[in-house]
Design an enzyme around this catalytic site. Structure first.
Site, PDB file in Angstrom:
ATOM      1  CG  HIS A 501      -1.767   1.199   1.402  1.00  0.00           C
ATOM      2  ND1 HIS A 501      -3.114   1.194   1.090  1.00  0.00           N
ATOM      3  CD2 HIS A 501      -1.482   2.457   1.842  1.00  0.00           C
ATOM      4  CE1 HIS A 501      -3.609   2.413   1.331  1.00  0.00           C
ATOM      5  NE2 HIS A 501      -2.642   3.187   1.795  1.00  0.00           N
ATOM      6  CD  GLU A 502       1.714   3.674   3.761  1.00  0.00           C
ATOM      7  OE1 GLU A 502       1.962   4.729   3.141  1.00  0.00           O
ATOM      8  OE2 GLU A 502       0.702   3.535   4.469  1.00  0.00           O
ATOM      9  CG  HIS A 505       0.564   6.467  -0.664  1.00  0.00           C
ATOM     10  ND1 HIS A 505      -0.499   7.096  -1.270  1.00  0.00           N
ATOM     11  CD2 HIS A 505       0.064   5.909   0.475  1.00  0.00           C
ATOM     12  CE1 HIS A 505      -1.592   6.921  -0.532  1.00  0.00           C
ATOM     13  NE2 HIS A 505      -1.276   6.205   0.522  1.00  0.00           N
ATOM     14  CG  HIS A 508       0.540   8.942  -7.095  1.00  0.00           C
ATOM     15  ND1 HIS A 508      -0.602   9.282  -6.411  1.00  0.00           N
ATOM     16  CD2 HIS A 508       0.457   9.588  -8.279  1.00  0.00           C
ATOM     17  CE1 HIS A 508      -1.333  10.080  -7.159  1.00  0.00           C
ATOM     18  NE2 HIS A 508      -0.719  10.287  -8.296  1.00  0.00           N
TER      19      HIS A 508
END
Length: 718
Positions: A501-502, A505, A508
């Protein structure tokens, strides 16, 4: 925080926070690699670096005479006092840029100067934002806190600087110049003006002062409320039965209750913890009421009906009416499934506790966990040996390589560059474009480090005046346990999913290579910012992806397919009730930030909404809203988690479910969704990826269809 304070971000705190100053120097020389890629002699394979975590990594000497490099390679930050120096330099630079902005004729250069101004302040303030929460040295934390405060004061002044705003207004009013700008430059100019307006720039001097005062008060209330959400409650130990007292921390004649003890198998412990920890507190209640009223006053002062209308401008949802429809339709679709989940949990409670079978709010997390474990045998201990940290990092490396042509390399750090010896620095390298940026991995628990998984932007990418690209720098912070010396760090399935999940980020941030740092990477609307990270969870739960890296750290045996299937199916147990709980939180958040004055007290609204939307009874004398820390960072935007999940689900099913390694889809994902940061309207990015404009019904259907069991796994396990 207005035009010069960064735009949104990802995760619980100010996760999109931004931008560190000087360009990072590389340790060691470079040799040309395949496809023109620069390969550093100080790089090593990513998995090796993490499985060798216990060995202290060698650090190259800093500059001349071995002087420490400074945090993140910023020369001034080799000592706490350096924050003052970095801050003074940024303020001096910002003064020159303000004069330049006010004297430059309207044109694209105006936007560039505004972005430079934003960058000069953010690269100190947002680096300090990370240091003040994560540095182990109190002197560094204190100096960073002071820098944040000082730059915050300057930001408030700039956000209400009429002459500065006028230079932007002249640009926006010049139709000929505006029509000649590219869409990204136009959008950034409009975003800067929007940020000015929400600070009350268009008001007369008296009202402008009131807006500044309200902003300052709101900031203080947010900090006070946030501290209050975590404080334990005390109770006279004689109030509790003797046999459960040992579950709580003793302090003289009192017991401290610091959480909900949701995993305790003892119903009485969970009940006591719930009633004591969530007991109403007049001081915290006062803070919340004043915070909500102040937010509403500020929104109305600058021309919005409610705070929710102000907060949702520019998001995917656009307005509170859309959010309300989304949550109502989702609640409607979940209703029968949630009831069924509650019935199954009630039966389980009757089986284990025949004397007290009524399902209460403190039962939901516990009994859903019991059902998952009983039905699918998913003891984390069975999975951990297959998920060593090094293997998981190699898995991410392999996935990014196949999907996006990107590799992760561990790079040696210079003395003074990192704040803890177990921090690892990763270089993110594209097969033809070369170095894209850096990820500092602060993965392990240590005293005084916050227990939360999050992503901080330390420096955002932007095209500099000399034509070079300022490389993005981010920190990923996790709370992994420290393993025994020489043994690899083993992750539970939940930790592995959080890592993915991290890292979503972080990618991105690396690939949102915008011209302007104001909209770089995760600096985009909140309801879009979580899409790339939640999409990574779908990859983490796909056997084809997991099978590439999950190996038993002792035997090398791959993780059996049925264990992955069981894990995925177990997440669907009581998932409707879990989602309904999220809907309840989101609805509550919307009501609190809707029309004021509120018709009832915040606790009466909680009781009414809980019984209507969630379905489990309100417990008298409790005030769960006083522990709702997301009201600070996600005020009027808590729905974002659900909407982002809906978009991620649609992208996964339509683009990656058939082949999670599809390079053409990976490139489309980069081109349509990651590359723009916040420089393009979020719904246009979603449309570009899905090749259609999704409706509210599509969002709801995507979330609900995720709850359906996979028939093959279900039969196999039965």
């Amino acid at each position: 925080s207005g035009a010069f304070g960064g735009r949104g971000g990802a995760g619980p705190a100010a996760l999109g926070a931004a931008l560190c100053s000087a360009l990072l120097c590389h340790a060691g020389g470079r040799a040309a690699g395949p496809g023109g890629r620069a390969v550093s002699t100080s790089w090593c394979p990513v998995g090796t670096a993490f499985d060798a975590k216990q060995q202290q990594q060698p650090q190259l000497r800093g500059g001349a005479a071995g002087r420490d490099t400074g945090l993140f390679g910023v020369p001034e930050l080799s000592c706490p006092e350096g924050f003052q120096e970095a801050q003074d330099k940024a303020l001096q630079e910002s003064e020159q840029l303000v004069q330049k902005a006010c004297s430059t004729p309207p044109g694209p250069e105006t936007v560039m100067i505004f972005d430079q101004l934003s960058d000069s302040l953010c690269r100190v303030a947002d680096l300090a934002d990370f240091v003040k929460v994560a540095h182990p040295d109190f002197a560094f934390r204190e100096a960073a806190e002071e820098a944040c405060r000082n730059i915050g004061t300057v930001v408030e002044k700039l956000n209400t600087d009429v002459e500065l705003c006028q230079s932007l207004r002249c640009l926006l009013a010049d139709e000929t110049v505006m029509s000649s700008l590219d869409p990204e430059t136009r959008r950034v100019a409009e975003l800067f003006m929007f940020d000015f307006e929400i600070s009350g720039i268009h008001l007369d001097e008296e009202k402008r002062k009131k807006a500044v005062d309200l902003n300052v008060r709101i900031l203080d209330l947010c900090n006070e409320f946030l501290i209050g959400t975590h404080l334990p409650n005390k109770i006279d130990k004689h109030v509790l039965p003797e046999h459960i007292r040992y579950n709580f921390t003793a302090e003289g004649n009192y017991l401290q209750v610091a959480g909900l003890h949701a995993d305790s198998p003892d119903d009485l412990v969970r009940e006591a913890a719930y009633k004591i920890f969530l007991h109403s507190n007049a001081q915290q209640l006062g803070r919340l009421e004043e915070l909500l009223a102040s937010r509403n006053s500020l929104a109305q002062l600058v021309g919005y009906d409610t705070f929710a209308h102000r907060a949702l401008q520019g998001t995917m949802a656009k307005n509170p009416e859309t959010v309300r429809q989304f949550l109502e339709k989702l609640s409607e679709q979940l209703s029968k499934r949630t009831q069924k989940d509650f019935e199954i949990m009630t039966k389980m409670k009757m089986k284990l506790n025949p004397h007290n079978s009524m399902l209460m709010p403190w039962d939901h997390p516990y009994y859903s966990g019991v059902l998952r474990a009983e039905r699918y045998n998913i003891d984390p201990g069975l999975y951990c040996p297959f998920f060593s940290l090094g293997a998981c990092m190699e898995g991410l490396n392999s996935l990014f390589s196949q999907l996006l042509g990107i590799s992760l390399y561990a790079e040696q750090t210079k003395k003074g560059e990192i704040w803890s010896e177990d921090v690892r620095k990763l270089a993110v390298v594209h097969e033809t474009e070369g170095l894209l940026g850096y990820i500092y991995c602060d993965f392990f628990q240590r005293p005084d480090k916050p227990h939360q998984d999050c992503h901080f932007t330390v420096r955002g990418g932007r095209l500099k005046e000399n034509g070079e690209y300022q490389l993005p720098v981010v920190v990923l912070m996790l709370s992994l346990p420290n393993s025994a010396r020489g043994a690899p760090t083993l992750l539970s399935p939940g930790m592995m999913e959080n890592l993915f999940h991290e890292m979503g980020h972080a990618m991105h941030s690396m690939l949102g290579r915008t011209r302007y740092q104001h909209v770089t990477g995760t600096r985009c609307p909140t309801d879009f910012a979580e899409v790339p990270s939640i999409l990574m969870e779908y990859f983490a739960n796909d056997y084809r992806v997991v099978n590439q890296f999950a190996r038993h750290y002792k035997t090398g045996q791959p993780l059996p397919k049925n264990m992955v299937s069981r894990l995925c199916e177990s997440k669907k147990v009581c998932a409707a009730a879990d989602m309904q709980l999220q809907v309840f939180y989101a609805v509550l958040d919307q009501i609190y930030h809707g029309k004021h004055p509120l018709k009832k007290s915040t606790t009466e609204i909680l009781k009414e909404t809980q019984e209507k939307v969630y379905g489990l009874p309100y417990v008298p004398n409790t005030a769960w809203q006083l522990r709702f820390s997301h009201l600070v960072g996600y005020g009027a935007k808590y729905y974002s988690y659900l909407m982002s999940r809906a978009v991620a689900s649609m992208v996964w099913k339509q683009c990656f479910a058939q082949n999670p390694f599809d390079r053409a889809m990976g490139e489309r994902y980069r081109r349509e969704m990651l590359a723009h940061g916040g420089g393009k309207e979020p719904m246009l990015m979603v449309q570009g990826m899905l090749q259609k404009s999704p409706s509210i019904e599509d969002f709801v259907d995507a979330l609900v269809s995720d709850l359906d069991h996979d028939f093959e796994t279900f039969i196999m396990d039965s």
